[in-house]
Motif scaffolding. Structure first.
Motif, short mmCIF file in Angstrom:
data_model
loop_
_atom_site.label_atom_id
_atom_site.label_comp_id
_atom_site.label_asym_id
_atom_site.label_seq_id
_atom_site.Cartn_x
_atom_site.Cartn_y
_atom_site.Cartn_z
N ASP A 1 -54.31 -12.49 -40.44
CA ASP A 1 -55.42 -12.68 -41.37
C ASP A 1 -55.84 -14.15 -41.39
O ASP A 1 -55.03 -15.03 -41.70
CB ASP A 1 -55.00 -12.23 -42.77
N VAL A 2 -57.09 -14.42 -41.03
CA VAL A 2 -57.61 -15.79 -41.07
C VAL A 2 -58.80 -15.88 -42.02
O VAL A 2 -59.64 -16.78 -41.90
CB VAL A 2 -58.01 -16.27 -39.65
N THR A 3 -58.87 -14.96 -42.96
CA THR A 3 -59.98 -14.94 -43.92
C THR A 3 -60.04 -16.25 -44.70
O THR A 3 -61.11 -16.86 -44.84
CB THR A 3 -59.83 -13.77 -44.91
N HIS A 4 -58.89 -16.69 -45.20
CA HIS A 4 -58.86 -17.93 -45.99
C HIS A 4 -59.28 -19.12 -45.14
O HIS A 4 -60.04 -19.99 -45.60
CB HIS A 4 -57.47 -18.15 -46.57
N LEU A 5 -58.80 -19.16 -43.90
CA LEU A 5 -59.17 -20.25 -43.01
C LEU A 5 -60.68 -20.29 -42.79
O LEU A 5 -61.31 -21.36 -42.84
CB LEU A 5 -58.46 -20.10 -41.66
N MET A 6 -61.28 -19.13 -42.55
CA MET A 6 -62.73 -19.08 -42.35
C MET A 6 -63.47 -19.52 -43.61
O MET A 6 -64.49 -20.20 -43.54
CB MET A 6 -63.15 -17.67 -41.96
N GLU A 7 -62.95 -19.13 -44.78
CA GLU A 7 -63.59 -19.54 -46.03
C GLU A 7 -63.53 -21.06 -46.18
O GLU A 7 -64.51 -21.69 -46.63
CB GLU A 7 -62.89 -18.87 -47.22
N VAL A 8 -62.39 -21.66 -45.80
CA VAL A 8 -62.25 -23.12 -45.88
C VAL A 8 -63.22 -23.80 -44.93
O VAL A 8 -63.89 -24.77 -45.29
CB VAL A 8 -60.79 -23.54 -45.55
N ILE A 9 -63.32 -23.28 -43.71
CA ILE A 9 -64.24 -23.86 -42.71
C ILE A 9 -65.68 -23.77 -43.20
O ILE A 9 -66.44 -24.74 -43.14
CB ILE A 9 -64.07 -23.16 -41.35
N GLU A 10 -66.06 -22.59 -43.67
CA GLU A 10 -67.44 -22.40 -44.13
C GLU A 10 -67.74 -23.24 -45.38
O GLU A 10 -68.85 -23.76 -45.54
CB GLU A 10 -67.70 -20.91 -44.39
#
Length: 482
Positions: free
Chosen positions: A119-128
Motif C-alpha cells: 500500500d503506497v496510498t499515504h506516500l502518494m498523498e504526501v507527494i500530491e
C-alpha cells in the motif's frame, strides 16, 4: 475448491501463519476470479474480513476486470507481473498499490492466482500534498522574494563563475544540469534560474527522483488516464502542472534508465502521454535537473544514459562544494546568523574568531546545508547576553567529524576533548585572530563602500549587501562606522 484450499492450508500451516503476520496485503483467487483467501493486512486495508470476501469475485468487490486487476491479468495470461502500480476504490476510499501477481499451478493444473500488494496510498498523498504546497507557496516564483541571483551567496572565483553561468542560462530555454554534492545548493540555483527567466510567472515544481519508487515515478511525471483502472480520475502529471514554467528533476541520476528513455522522448518531441492512454499532449516546460554524482562517473556507472545526459546538460553548471570555497564561509555564516536572528529574536553579531578558525579547517561533508543547520543549532544555545557564537554553542557532533578527519589526515593525532557547553570559552588563538581580523576588516570596508554608494541609506545598503537592516545596524555600531 474450498476443500482443496483447506487441504493446502493443512499441508502448509506455517506458510499461512507467515501470510497473517506480514505487512503486505495478500489476495488469492480461483480460476473464476473468486476470492479464496486474504490476509490480515488486506482485511485492514479494504475493511472486509476474509469470511466476507470468500467466494465473491474481484469484479464484484473492487470493480476490477482482466484489464485493470493485476491478479486477474496474471490468471488469464498465465504469466507473472512485476511491480505493477494501480488504483482501486473500496468502501469509499481510493487505494494506490504496487503489486506482484502470479498464476498458481498445482499438479500441473492451474489452480488460480495470487497477488502481494504494498500500500503506497499515504506516500502518494504526501507527494500530491507536497506538489500542491509548491504550487500554492512558491508559484509563480516571479511574485515571491528570496530567489534572486543575490541569494546565491559567495565570492569565491569558482562560485562566481557558476553564478555568471546561471544568469546566462536564465536568458534561454535550454535544459540545465546542475552537478554538485548533496547540500551544495542545487535547488537554490534552479529556483534562481527560473525566477530570472521569462518563465518566472509560471510554476516552478520540484521532485526528488531518488525519493519516489520506480513504479510511481512515471505516473507522477506523465499523469494517468481514466482507462488505466476502474473508477480512475484523469490525473495530470508534473509536466502538465508545470506548463509554462519549470520542472526541476532533482537527483536525475537516481531515475530508472527506462524512465530516462521516456523523458528523452518528451524532451525531443515536447509531448507526453498519460499512462493508459495513447493520446499525445503538447507540453511547454523547461527542464532543470541535478545530479549529486559527477557526469562522467554517472555515465560510466550507468546511472545516467549518455544520450539523455547530452540532452539535459546543454548547460552544465558544476557547483563547488563548501570545502572547495572555504573563503565564503564568513559570508555564509553571517547571512545565516542574520536569518536566525530574525527568526529567534536574537542579536548575535558574528562567529567568534575561534569558531571561524575551526570552520575554516572543518571538512564540511554536508556542505552549505550543514553550515546552515550548524548555525541554527548554535542559535538555540546562545543567550541574550551573547554577542557571538562560540565553540560551546556548536553541535557536539561537529567535533567527532573533525576528529575523524584530522585522525585520517595525521594518523596518530590524539582525539580532541569533547566540548562542554557549560565551560567558559577558551581565549582566541593568535593565528585564528589574525584570520578573523582580516575578514572583519574586509567586511567593514564593504559596508563603508556600500553606504557611500547609497548615500548613507541603511535600507538600500542592507539590500545591496544581502543582509537584514537590523543586522547592518549592529555592524555599523560594532565597527564604529559614522
Amino acid at each position: 475448491m474450498k476443500t482443496r484450499l483447506k487441504e493446502i492450508i493443512a499441508q502448509y500451516p506455517f506458510f499461512f501463519d507467515i501470510l497473517k503476520t506480514i505487512d503486505a496485503a495478500v489476495y488469492l483467487c480461483d480460476n473464476n476470479g473468486r476470492l479464496l483467501y486474504v490476509n490480515k493486512a488486506a482485511e485492514r486495508l479494504d475493511g472486509y474480513t476474509n469470511e466476507e470476501l470468500y467466494g465473491r469475485t474481484v469484479t464484484e468487490i473492487y470493480g476490477l476486470d482482466e484489464e485493470t486487476s493485476p491478479m486477474l491479468r496474471a490468471l488469464t495470461s498465465e504469466k507473472p507481473l512485476e511491480d505493477i502500480s494501480f488504483r482501486y476504490d473500496v468502501n469509499g476510499r481510493e487505494i494506490y498499490q504496487i503489486c506482484n501477481a502470479r498464476p498458481i499451478f498445482l499438479d500441473g493444473k492451474k489452480f488460480g492466482a495470487y497477488t502481494i500488494q504494498k500500500d503506497v496510498t499515504h506516500l502518494m498523498e504526501v507527494i500530491e500534498r507536497n506538489i500542491r504546497f509548491q504550487k500554492e507557496m512558491f508559484s509563480p516564483v516571479g511574485d515571491s522574494e528570496g530567489f534572486g541571483i543575490d541569494s546565491l551567496i559567495g565570492e569565491h572565483p569558482l562560485f562566481k563563475e557558476c553564478k555568471k553561468m546561471a544568469i546566462r542560462a536564465a536568458k534561454s530555454d535550454s535544459p540545465v544540469l546542475l552537478t554538485g554534492a548533496t547540500g551544495s545548493g542545487k535547488e537554490l540555483f534552479a529556483r534562481c534560474i527560473h525566477q530570472n527567466s521569462d518563465r518566472n510567472k509560471g510554476p516552478f515544481l520540484a521532485i526528488n527522483c531518488a525519493a519516489i519508487p520506480e513504479t510511481l515515478l512515471e505516473s507522477i511525471l506523465f499523469g494517468t488516464s481514466k482507462g488505466i483502472y476502474t473508477g480512475a480520475l484523469e490525473r495530470k502529471g508534473l509536466f502538465e502542472q508545470a506548463e509554462g514554467g519549470t520542472l526541476f528533476l532533482d537527483e536525475i541520476n537516481s531515475m530508472p534508465l527506462v524512465s530516462q528513455s521516456k523523458l528523452l522522448r518528451v524532451l525531443e518531441e515536447k509531448e507526453i502521454a498519460h499512462l493508459g492512454s495513447n493520446e499525445r499532449i503538447k507540453v511547454d516546460v523547461r527542464i532543470i535537473s541535478s545530479s549529486n554524482t559527477p557526469p562522467q562517473e554517472a555515465i560510466s556507472s550507468k546511472q545516467i544514459r549518455e544520450d539523455i545526459f547530452y540532452r539535459l546538460a546543454v548547460v552544465n553548471i558544476m557547483i563547488p562544494s563548501l570545502a572547495e570555497r572555504k573563503s565564503d564561509i564568513f559570508l555564509l555564516a553571517n547571512h545565516f546568523i542574520s536569518v536566525f536572528n530574525e527568526r529567534f529574536q536574537k542579536h548575535i553579531l558574528a562567529l567568534d574568531d575561534e569558531v571561524l578558525g575551526f570552520f575554516l579547517k572543518f571538512p564540511w561533508p554536508g556542505n552549505v546545508r550543514q553550515l546552515k543547520h550548524c548555525i541554527e543549532s548554535a542559535m538555540n544555545f546562545v543567550t541574550d547576553e551573547d554577542l557571538r557564537i562560540s565553540k560551546d554553542h556548536l553541535p557536539v557532533y561537529l567535533f567527532s567529524i573533525d576528529n575523524a578527519a584530522n585522525h585520517g589526515a595525521q594518523g596518530s593525532s590524539p582525539p580532541k576533548e569533547p566540548v562542554d557547553r557549560n565551560r567558559e570559552s577558551k581565549p582566541p588563538e593568535p593565528e585564528s585572530t589574525g584570520v578573523f581580523s582580516a575578514i572583519v576588516q574586509k567586511e567593514k570596508e564593504q559596508i563603508i563602500k556600500a553606504l557611500m554608494e547609497n548615500q548613507g541609506n541603511v535600507s538600500k545598503t542592507a539590500k545591496q549587501l544581502g543582509m537584514h537592516r537590523q543586522s547592518l545596524i549592529y555592524r555599523i555600531k560594532k565597527y564604529k562606522i559614522t
